[in-house]
Design a protein around this motif. Structure first.
Motif, mmCIF file in Angstrom:
data_model
loop_
_atom_site.group_PDB
_atom_site.id
_atom_site.type_symbol
_atom_site.label_atom_id
_atom_site.label_comp_id
_atom_site.label_asym_id
_atom_site.label_seq_id
_atom_site.Cartn_x
_atom_site.Cartn_y
_atom_site.Cartn_z
ATOM 1 N N GLY A 60 1.185 0.858 -0.505
ATOM 2 C CA GLY A 60 0.920 2.224 -0.925
ATOM 3 C C GLY A 60 -0.222 2.366 -1.905
ATOM 4 O O GLY A 60 -0.379 3.421 -2.531
ATOM 5 N N ASN A 107 -0.938 10.544 5.338
ATOM 6 C CA ASN A 107 -0.093 9.506 5.933
ATOM 7 C C ASN A 107 0.546 8.600 4.879
ATOM 8 O O ASN A 107 1.303 7.692 5.221
ATOM 9 N N GLN A 108 0.208 8.860 3.609
ATOM 10 C CA GLN A 108 0.777 8.065 2.526
ATOM 11 C C GLN A 108 2.273 8.356 2.413
ATOM 12 O O GLN A 108 2.677 9.500 2.250
ATOM 13 N N PRO A 109 3.116 7.348 2.491
ATOM 14 C CA PRO A 109 4.562 7.609 2.434
ATOM 15 C C PRO A 109 5.032 7.905 1.011
ATOM 16 O O PRO A 109 4.531 7.321 0.041
ATOM 17 N N ARG A 110 5.977 8.812 0.901
ATOM 18 C CA ARG A 110 6.623 9.066 -0.382
ATOM 19 C C ARG A 110 7.587 7.927 -0.711
ATOM 20 O O ARG A 110 7.649 7.452 -1.841
ATOM 21 N N LEU A 124 -0.462 11.760 -3.431
ATOM 22 C CA LEU A 124 -0.080 11.888 -2.022
ATOM 23 C C LEU A 124 -1.042 12.771 -1.247
ATOM 24 O O LEU A 124 -1.125 12.663 -0.022
ATOM 25 N N SER A 129 9.114 4.105 0.678
ATOM 26 C CA SER A 129 8.955 2.953 1.558
ATOM 27 C C SER A 129 9.878 1.837 1.067
ATOM 28 O O SER A 129 10.591 1.997 0.063
#
Length: 221
Positions: free
Chosen positions: A136, A173-176, A168, A178
Protein backbone atom coordinates in the motif's frame (compact mmCIF):
# COMPACT_ATOMS: atom_id res chain seq x y z
CA UNK A 1 -13.56 -2.35 21.06
CA UNK A 2 -14.53 0.32 18.55
CA UNK A 3 -11.59 2.40 17.28
CA UNK A 4 -11.79 5.62 15.27
CA UNK A 5 -8.77 5.95 12.97
CA UNK A 6 -7.66 9.32 11.58
CA UNK A 7 -4.90 10.49 9.25
CA UNK A 8 -3.73 13.10 6.75
CA UNK A 9 -6.81 15.30 6.34
CA UNK A 10 -9.16 16.78 8.91
CA UNK A 11 -12.51 15.14 8.33
CA UNK A 12 -15.25 17.69 7.63
CA UNK A 13 -17.70 15.13 8.99
CA UNK A 14 -16.01 15.30 12.39
CA UNK A 15 -14.94 18.96 12.45
CA UNK A 16 -16.99 21.25 10.20
CA UNK A 17 -20.18 19.27 10.75
CA UNK A 18 -19.42 17.89 14.20
CA UNK A 19 -22.13 16.46 16.41
CA UNK A 20 -21.21 14.97 19.75
CA UNK A 21 -23.12 11.74 19.14
CA UNK A 22 -20.77 10.94 16.25
CA UNK A 23 -18.29 9.82 18.91
CA UNK A 24 -20.80 7.70 20.80
CA UNK A 25 -19.53 4.17 21.32
CA UNK A 26 -15.94 5.01 20.34
CA UNK A 27 -13.54 3.37 22.80
CA UNK A 28 -10.29 4.66 21.35
CA UNK A 29 -9.14 7.29 18.82
CA UNK A 30 -5.86 6.80 16.97
CA UNK A 31 -4.22 9.39 14.72
CA UNK A 32 -1.71 8.09 12.19
CA UNK A 33 -0.27 11.54 11.62
CA UNK A 34 -0.33 14.72 9.54
CA UNK A 35 -3.30 16.28 11.31
CA UNK A 36 -3.64 19.70 12.92
CA UNK A 37 -3.03 19.65 16.66
CA UNK A 38 -6.18 21.66 17.27
CA UNK A 39 -8.24 19.06 15.42
CA UNK A 40 -7.10 16.28 17.75
CA UNK A 41 -7.47 18.55 20.78
CA UNK A 42 -11.01 19.40 19.67
CA UNK A 43 -12.00 15.74 19.46
CA UNK A 44 -10.35 14.98 22.81
CA UNK A 45 -12.62 17.50 24.55
CA UNK A 46 -15.73 15.64 23.42
CA UNK A 47 -14.82 12.09 24.39
CA UNK A 48 -13.61 10.11 27.37
CA UNK A 49 -11.81 7.72 25.02
CA UNK A 50 -8.01 8.05 24.91
CA UNK A 51 -6.72 9.91 21.85
CA UNK A 52 -3.39 8.45 20.72
CA UNK A 53 -1.13 9.73 17.96
CA UNK A 54 2.14 9.27 16.13
CA UNK A 55 3.92 12.02 14.21
CA UNK A 56 3.45 12.39 10.50
CA UNK A 57 6.22 13.86 8.37
CA UNK A 58 4.45 17.26 8.47
CA UNK A 59 3.86 17.35 12.23
CA UNK A 60 6.87 19.48 13.24
CA UNK A 61 4.43 22.05 14.65
CA UNK A 62 3.57 19.55 17.41
CA UNK A 63 6.97 20.37 18.92
CA UNK A 64 5.71 23.84 19.83
CA UNK A 65 2.04 23.08 20.54
CA UNK A 66 1.26 19.36 20.86
CA UNK A 67 -2.35 18.14 20.74
CA UNK A 68 -3.87 18.91 24.12
CA UNK A 69 -5.37 15.99 26.01
CA UNK A 70 -3.79 13.44 23.67
CA UNK A 71 -1.06 10.83 24.15
CA UNK A 72 1.96 10.48 21.86
CA UNK A 73 2.82 6.80 21.40
CA UNK A 74 5.86 7.29 19.18
CA UNK A 75 8.55 4.80 20.28
CA UNK A 76 6.28 3.55 23.06
CA UNK A 77 3.87 0.77 23.87
CA UNK A 78 0.49 1.87 25.19
CA UNK A 79 -1.91 -0.63 26.73
CA UNK A 80 -5.66 0.03 26.59
CA UNK A 81 -8.10 -2.56 27.90
CA UNK A 82 -5.42 -5.20 27.49
CA UNK A 83 -4.66 -4.24 23.87
CA UNK A 84 -0.94 -3.55 23.34
CA UNK A 85 -0.32 -0.70 20.87
CA UNK A 86 3.11 0.35 19.58
CA UNK A 87 3.85 3.54 17.64
CA UNK A 88 6.50 4.40 15.05
CA UNK A 89 5.66 7.66 13.29
CA UNK A 90 7.38 9.49 10.46
CA UNK A 91 8.00 8.82 6.79
CA UNK A 92 10.83 7.77 4.52
CA UNK A 93 13.54 10.44 4.38
CA UNK A 94 13.26 12.60 1.27
CA UNK A 95 14.24 16.13 2.34
CA UNK A 96 16.33 15.68 5.52
CA UNK A 97 13.67 17.18 7.78
CA UNK A 98 12.44 16.07 11.19
CA UNK A 99 10.19 12.99 11.32
CA UNK A 100 11.80 11.62 8.17
CA UNK A 101 13.94 8.50 8.46
CA UNK A 102 16.11 6.21 6.44
CA UNK A 103 15.41 2.50 6.61
CA UNK A 104 18.41 2.13 8.91
CA UNK A 105 17.18 4.87 11.23
CA UNK A 106 13.71 3.36 11.46
CA UNK A 107 15.15 -0.06 12.22
CA UNK A 108 17.23 1.54 14.99
CA UNK A 109 14.04 2.94 16.49
CA UNK A 110 12.49 -0.50 16.25
CA UNK A 111 15.50 -2.01 18.04
CA UNK A 112 14.90 0.32 20.99
CA UNK A 113 11.21 -0.62 20.98
CA UNK A 114 11.81 -4.37 21.08
CA UNK A 115 12.38 -4.60 24.82
CA UNK A 116 9.20 -2.64 25.50
CA UNK A 117 7.27 -5.12 23.37
CA UNK A 118 9.02 -7.97 25.19
CA UNK A 119 8.01 -6.60 28.59
CA UNK A 120 4.41 -6.47 27.39
CA UNK A 121 4.56 -10.03 26.13
CA UNK A 122 3.86 -9.15 22.52
CA UNK A 123 2.06 -6.69 20.27
CA UNK A 124 -1.56 -6.43 19.16
CA UNK A 125 -1.59 -3.21 17.10
CA UNK A 126 1.19 -1.41 15.22
CA UNK A 127 0.52 2.28 14.50
CA UNK A 128 2.69 4.18 12.02
CA UNK A 129 2.42 7.08 9.64
CA UNK A 130 4.11 5.49 6.64
CA UNK A 131 3.02 2.12 5.23
CA UNK A 132 5.14 -1.01 4.94
CA UNK A 133 7.24 -1.60 1.84
CA UNK A 134 5.18 -2.90 -1.09
CA UNK A 135 2.02 -3.03 1.02
CA UNK A 136 0.00 0.00 0.00
CA UNK A 137 2.92 2.38 -0.36
CA UNK A 138 3.66 4.74 -3.23
CA UNK A 139 6.20 4.60 -6.05
CA UNK A 140 7.83 7.97 -5.26
CA UNK A 141 10.43 8.14 -2.49
CA UNK A 142 8.38 10.31 -0.07
CA UNK A 143 5.64 7.67 -0.02
CA UNK A 144 7.78 4.54 -0.02
CA UNK A 145 7.11 2.19 2.87
CA UNK A 146 9.53 0.73 5.38
CA UNK A 147 10.84 -2.79 5.07
CA UNK A 148 11.18 -3.14 8.85
CA UNK A 149 7.40 -2.83 9.25
CA UNK A 150 7.12 -6.08 7.31
CA UNK A 151 9.64 -7.55 9.76
CA UNK A 152 7.39 -6.53 12.66
CA UNK A 153 4.38 -8.23 11.11
CA UNK A 154 6.40 -11.36 10.38
CA UNK A 155 7.98 -11.72 13.82
CA UNK A 156 5.49 -10.13 16.25
CA UNK A 157 2.35 -11.02 14.31
CA UNK A 158 0.19 -8.08 15.45
CA UNK A 159 -3.50 -8.48 14.69
CA UNK A 160 -3.68 -5.00 13.17
CA UNK A 161 -1.43 -2.46 11.46
CA UNK A 162 -2.77 1.09 11.09
CA UNK A 163 -1.03 3.72 8.95
CA UNK A 164 -1.68 6.87 6.96
CA UNK A 165 0.51 8.96 4.61
CA UNK A 166 -0.78 7.46 1.34
CA UNK A 167 -3.96 9.35 0.51
CA UNK A 168 -6.65 7.11 -0.87
CA UNK A 169 -7.54 9.75 -3.47
CA UNK A 170 -4.05 9.33 -4.98
CA UNK A 171 -5.15 6.04 -6.49
CA UNK A 172 -8.72 4.78 -6.61
CA UNK A 173 -7.42 1.22 -6.67
CA UNK A 174 -5.63 1.75 -3.36
CA UNK A 175 -7.25 -0.59 -0.82
CA UNK A 176 -8.54 0.72 2.48
CA UNK A 177 -8.10 -2.68 4.12
CA UNK A 178 -5.65 -5.42 3.16
CA UNK A 179 -3.94 -8.38 4.82
CA UNK A 180 -0.39 -9.65 5.25
CA UNK A 181 0.69 -12.78 7.13
CA UNK A 182 -2.41 -12.72 9.29
CA UNK A 183 -2.22 -8.97 10.06
CA UNK A 184 -5.09 -6.74 8.98
CA UNK A 185 -3.69 -3.53 7.47
CA UNK A 186 -5.84 -0.39 7.47
CA UNK A 187 -5.07 2.88 5.71
CA UNK A 188 -6.51 5.46 8.13
CA UNK A 189 -6.76 8.29 5.57
CA UNK A 190 -9.45 10.83 6.56
CA UNK A 191 -11.42 8.67 9.01
CA UNK A 192 -12.30 5.02 9.43
CA UNK A 193 -13.98 3.07 12.21
CA UNK A 194 -12.86 -0.46 12.93
CA UNK A 195 -14.26 -2.75 15.58
CA UNK A 196 -11.90 -5.31 17.03
CA UNK A 197 -12.88 -8.19 19.31
CA UNK A 198 -12.32 -7.85 23.02
CA UNK A 199 -10.08 -10.32 24.79
CA UNK A 200 -11.28 -10.37 28.44
CA UNK A 201 -8.68 -12.89 29.65
CA UNK A 202 -5.83 -10.96 28.08
CA UNK A 203 -7.22 -7.67 29.38
CA UNK A 204 -7.44 -8.93 32.97
CA UNK A 205 -3.94 -10.42 32.75
CA UNK A 206 -2.36 -7.19 31.52
CA UNK A 207 -4.30 -5.06 33.97
CA UNK A 208 -2.77 -7.12 36.78
CA UNK A 209 0.66 -6.99 35.13
CA UNK A 210 0.43 -3.22 34.68
CA UNK A 211 -0.46 -2.71 38.34
CA UNK A 212 2.56 -4.79 39.28
CA UNK A 213 5.01 -3.15 36.87
CA UNK A 214 3.62 0.38 37.05
CA UNK A 215 1.95 1.04 40.40
CA UNK A 216 1.86 4.75 39.53
CA UNK A 217 -0.89 3.96 37.04
CA UNK A 218 1.07 4.95 33.91
CA UNK A 219 0.29 2.10 31.57
CA UNK A 220 2.76 2.78 28.80
CA UNK A 221 6.51 3.02 28.60
Amino acid sequence: MKILLLADVESKYLWDYFERDKLDGIDLIISCGDLKAEYLSFLATFTTAPVLYVHGNHDVHYDQVPPDGCVCIDDRVFVHQGIRIAGLGGSMNYSMKKYQYTEKQMYKRLSKLKWRILVRGGLDILVTHAPAQDLGDGEDRPHKGFRCFRWIMKHYKPDYFFHGHVHLNYNRNQPRVSHYLGTTIVNAYDRYIIEIPDSPKKRVFWQKMNRFLYPSGIYFD
